[in-house]
Design an enzyme around this catalytic site. Sequence first.
Site, PDB file in Angstrom:
ATOM      1  N   GLU A  96      26.357  39.619  46.553  1.00 16.32           N
ATOM      2  CA  GLU A  96      27.621  39.606  47.291  1.00 16.32           C
ATOM      3  C   GLU A  96      28.585  40.647  46.750  1.00 16.32           C
ATOM      4  O   GLU A  96      28.682  40.862  45.554  1.00 16.32           O
ATOM      5  CB  GLU A  96      28.308  38.264  47.096  1.00 16.32           C
ATOM      6  CG  GLU A  96      27.592  37.122  47.713  1.00 16.32           C
ATOM      7  CD  GLU A  96      28.268  35.817  47.331  1.00 16.32           C
ATOM      8  OE1 GLU A  96      27.619  34.777  47.467  1.00 16.32           O
ATOM      9  OE2 GLU A  96      29.428  35.840  46.888  1.00 16.32           O
ATOM     10  N   CYS A 117      35.420  43.166  44.705  1.00 18.59           N
ATOM     11  CA  CYS A 117      34.767  42.372  43.659  1.00 18.59           C
ATOM     12  C   CYS A 117      33.259  42.619  43.730  1.00 18.59           C
ATOM     13  O   CYS A 117      32.647  42.406  44.773  1.00 18.59           O
ATOM     14  CB  CYS A 117      35.107  40.907  43.903  1.00 18.59           C
ATOM     15  SG  CYS A 117      34.303  39.779  42.768  1.00 18.59           S
ATOM     16  N   CYS A 124      22.542  34.186  37.481  1.00 16.89           N
ATOM     17  CA  CYS A 124      23.248  34.324  36.207  1.00 16.89           C
ATOM     18  C   CYS A 124      22.611  33.367  35.212  1.00 16.89           C
ATOM     19  O   CYS A 124      22.180  32.279  35.575  1.00 16.89           O
ATOM     20  CB  CYS A 124      24.724  33.972  36.390  1.00 16.89           C
ATOM     21  SG  CYS A 124      25.723  34.212  34.907  1.00 16.89           S
ATOM     22  N   CYS A 128      27.302  28.172  33.381  1.00 19.81           N
ATOM     23  CA  CYS A 128      28.597  27.477  33.371  1.00 19.81           C
ATOM     24  C   CYS A 128      28.486  26.306  34.362  1.00 19.81           C
ATOM     25  O   CYS A 128      27.991  26.476  35.480  1.00 19.81           O
ATOM     26  CB  CYS A 128      29.719  28.422  33.798  1.00 19.81           C
ATOM     27  SG  CYS A 128      29.924  29.829  32.681  1.00 19.81           S
ATOM     28  N   CYS A 131      29.868  26.581  38.149  1.00 23.34           N
ATOM     29  CA  CYS A 131      29.725  27.830  38.910  1.00 23.34           C
ATOM     30  C   CYS A 131      28.472  27.857  39.781  1.00 23.34           C
ATOM     31  O   CYS A 131      27.385  27.494  39.340  1.00 23.34           O
ATOM     32  CB  CYS A 131      29.702  29.002  37.934  1.00 23.34           C
ATOM     33  SG  CYS A 131      29.493  30.608  38.732  1.00 23.34           S
ATOM     34  N   SER A 213      35.031  41.230  33.878  1.00 24.88           N
ATOM     35  CA  SER A 213      35.258  39.835  33.488  1.00 24.88           C
ATOM     36  C   SER A 213      34.030  39.294  32.770  1.00 24.88           C
ATOM     37  O   SER A 213      32.908  39.437  33.255  1.00 24.88           O
ATOM     38  CB  SER A 213      35.538  39.003  34.744  1.00 24.88           C
ATOM     39  OG  SER A 213      35.728  37.649  34.401  1.00 24.88           O
ATOM     40  N   SER A 236      36.873  34.773  30.731  1.00 24.41           N
ATOM     41  CA  SER A 236      36.871  33.447  31.346  1.00 24.41           C
ATOM     42  C   SER A 236      36.977  32.419  30.238  1.00 24.41           C
ATOM     43  O   SER A 236      35.995  32.147  29.555  1.00 24.41           O
ATOM     44  CB  SER A 236      35.576  33.246  32.137  1.00 24.41           C
ATOM     45  OG  SER A 236      35.522  34.168  33.193  1.00 24.41           O
ATOM     46  N   LEU A 237      38.162  31.878  30.054  1.00 26.39           N
ATOM     47  CA  LEU A 237      38.368  30.940  28.937  1.00 26.39           C
ATOM     48  C   LEU A 237      38.026  29.517  29.390  1.00 26.39           C
ATOM     49  O   LEU A 237      37.127  28.892  28.862  1.00 26.39           O
ATOM     50  CB  LEU A 237      39.806  31.052  28.434  1.00 26.39           C
ATOM     51  CG  LEU A 237      40.056  30.471  27.054  1.00 26.39           C
ATOM     52  CD1 LEU A 237      39.286  31.240  25.985  1.00 26.39           C
ATOM     53  CD2 LEU A 237      41.551  30.486  26.712  1.00 26.39           C
ATOM     54  N   HIS A 238      38.777  29.013  30.343  1.00 25.06           N
ATOM     55  CA  HIS A 238      38.467  27.736  31.017  1.00 25.06           C
ATOM     56  C   HIS A 238      38.497  26.500  30.121  1.00 25.06           C
ATOM     57  O   HIS A 238      38.272  25.380  30.598  1.00 25.06           O
ATOM     58  CB  HIS A 238      37.126  27.778  31.749  1.00 25.06           C
ATOM     59  CG  HIS A 238      36.956  28.928  32.697  1.00 25.06           C
ATOM     60  ND1 HIS A 238      38.006  29.602  33.268  1.00 25.06           N
ATOM     61  CD2 HIS A 238      35.829  29.523  33.166  1.00 25.06           C
ATOM     62  CE1 HIS A 238      37.531  30.570  34.051  1.00 25.06           C
ATOM     63  NE2 HIS A 238      36.234  30.543  34.007  1.00 25.06           N
ATOM     64  N   ASN A 312      37.539  26.185  42.997  1.00 29.33           N
ATOM     65  CA  ASN A 312      36.981  26.133  44.349  1.00 29.33           C
ATOM     66  C   ASN A 312      35.757  25.238  44.337  1.00 29.33           C
ATOM     67  O   ASN A 312      34.813  25.524  43.597  1.00 29.33           O
ATOM     68  CB  ASN A 312      36.518  27.526  44.783  1.00 29.33           C
ATOM     69  CG  ASN A 312      37.671  28.356  45.269  1.00 29.33           C
ATOM     70  OD1 ASN A 312      38.295  28.043  46.263  1.00 29.33           O
ATOM     71  ND2 ASN A 312      37.977  29.406  44.531  1.00 29.33           N
ATOM     72  N   CYS A 355      32.239  33.981  44.045  1.00 24.34           N
ATOM     73  CA  CYS A 355      31.210  33.950  43.014  1.00 24.34           C
ATOM     74  C   CYS A 355      29.966  33.151  43.410  1.00 24.34           C
ATOM     75  O   CYS A 355      29.889  31.963  43.185  1.00 24.34           O
ATOM     76  CB  CYS A 355      31.827  33.403  41.727  1.00 24.34           C
ATOM     77  SG  CYS A 355      30.809  33.720  40.296  1.00 24.34           S
TER      78      CYS A 355
HETATM   79  N1  SAH Z   1      30.340  36.053  34.352  1.00 24.59           N
HETATM   80  C1  SAH Z   1      31.641  36.642  34.401  1.00 24.59           C
HETATM   81  C2  SAH Z   1      32.061  37.179  35.763  1.00 24.59           C
HETATM   82  C3  SAH Z   1      31.662  36.442  36.992  1.00 24.59           C
HETATM   83  S1  SAH Z   1      32.492  34.936  37.368  1.00 24.59           S
HETATM   84  C4  SAH Z   1      32.646  35.650  33.894  1.00 24.59           C
HETATM   85  O1  SAH Z   1      32.283  34.542  33.553  1.00 24.59           O
HETATM   86  O2  SAH Z   1      33.802  36.001  33.783  1.00 24.59           O
HETATM   87  C5  SAH Z   1      34.119  35.379  37.833  1.00 24.59           C
HETATM   88  C6  SAH Z   1      35.120  34.263  37.595  1.00 24.59           C
HETATM   89  O3  SAH Z   1      34.979  33.221  38.581  1.00 24.59           O
HETATM   90  C7  SAH Z   1      34.945  33.589  36.255  1.00 24.59           C
HETATM   91  O4  SAH Z   1      36.197  33.389  35.670  1.00 24.59           O
HETATM   92  C8  SAH Z   1      34.306  32.287  36.647  1.00 24.59           C
HETATM   93  O5  SAH Z   1      34.457  31.323  35.660  1.00 24.59           O
HETATM   94  C9  SAH Z   1      35.025  31.973  37.933  1.00 24.59           C
HETATM   95  N2  SAH Z   1      34.418  30.936  38.773  1.00 24.59           N
HETATM   96  C10 SAH Z   1      33.120  30.634  38.919  1.00 24.59           C
HETATM   97  N3  SAH Z   1      32.952  29.630  39.796  1.00 24.59           N
HETATM   98  C11 SAH Z   1      34.198  29.278  40.220  1.00 24.59           C
HETATM   99  C12 SAH Z   1      34.694  28.297  41.127  1.00 24.59           C
HETATM  100  N4  SAH Z   1      33.877  27.505  41.779  1.00 24.59           N
HETATM  101  N5  SAH Z   1      36.032  28.228  41.314  1.00 24.59           N
HETATM  102  C13 SAH Z   1      36.865  29.063  40.655  1.00 24.59           C
HETATM  103  N6  SAH Z   1      36.451  29.994  39.802  1.00 24.59           N
HETATM  104  C14 SAH Z   1      35.129  30.105  39.566  1.00 24.59           C
END
Ligand code: SAH
Length: 370
Positions: A96, A117, A124, A128, A131, A213, A236-238, A312, A355
Amino acid sequence: MKFVPKKPPLTGETLDSLTALLAARGEPAFRAKQILGWLYKRRARSWDAMTDLPKALRSWLDETFSLMPATLVLNRHSADVTDKLLLELEDGSLIETVIIRAPQEGVGLDRSRKTICISTQVGCAMACAFCASGLAGLKRDLSAGEIVAQLLQVCYCEDARTPRAKAELASFDNIVVMGMGEPLANYDALIEALTTLNADWGLGFGARRITISTSGLVPKMLKLAEEPLGFRLAVSLHGATDEVRSRIMPVNKAYPLAKLIPAVRAFSERHGRMVTLEFILIEDVNDSLEQAAKLRDIAGDVHAHVNLIPYNTVDGLPWRRPGVERQEAFAEVLRRADLSVTLRREKGHDIAAACGQLRLKTEKKRETGT
Ligand code: SAH
């Protein structure tokens, strides 16, 4: 994990590599620039369109390279401001690329902020928990040529929208490497592709408007800090504590906060620019005020910008986004500390919404034959 195509894509060549190949065939030195000009500036869609090249050279190019290693299979133009391009690669893999036109208050869509993007892997490996991209694991890395091809496909779409002139990629504000995959796990192809993206013989896009990222691959972050082109970094801290972060991001076990945070600091000191900390808000997972306070301390400590992203929902996953009041309360903790914070609430144009979700839906359809 690599896919070796029958013919390598022209988008995978650099000015130097193409010059060397052509020199070996006894071609004059200006040819490489001429060919890449046809590809990137004049957007030739066939070898025969490169009319000022000798016929024999066009035949050689045709035998040697694929002109475009990605085919557009779907452009989902949503009612709001997002274009999602679903691209099929030569081995049938789907990736994508997303164009986001986020209107700014008080200005029309033409003056909106435009972001592209891009993806760096098929699937991947980071796994996570929240995701869509990681659900089926990693299929393979993209080649540099496949990463570049995504941007050419965006150019083709833009050219179709504004036929009077070849639209400049420079009219986009930012390119973010936030699509499918972990960019720093495909480091060499990433840097090669971004170098072509930046080069004046390539797409001529400023490195400082390109953000990579990462989920936090510390050694590669430190390597990236030394790259001469100076790309921007988002992490991506989260989770603002190891306990919370490890629960949703397995990478935190290898690179916990005690390693990650110094790497963020090192990167921003090396560049003299702020790093962005991304923090998805997931209900009852990381959206407490305690997490907000910890995040405030981290961001203040490393002088980072914080991007809060309401989660999301992904089909098949249990996670939810918190209500607006809770999102605001979380953001307020950071704002009160005078930190630079953004909280995105628009649904469709969320970068992260890109994503892996469109690919996932299409692959499911393929499997079930619907
Ligand atoms: N692998 C890299 C880049 C791809 S993900 C990373 O982890 O940064 C891009 C961003 O989208 C990351 O911050 C990821 O955590 C976030 N992301 C993934 N799934 C998501 C979702 N369902 N809702 C919101 N953000 C999401």
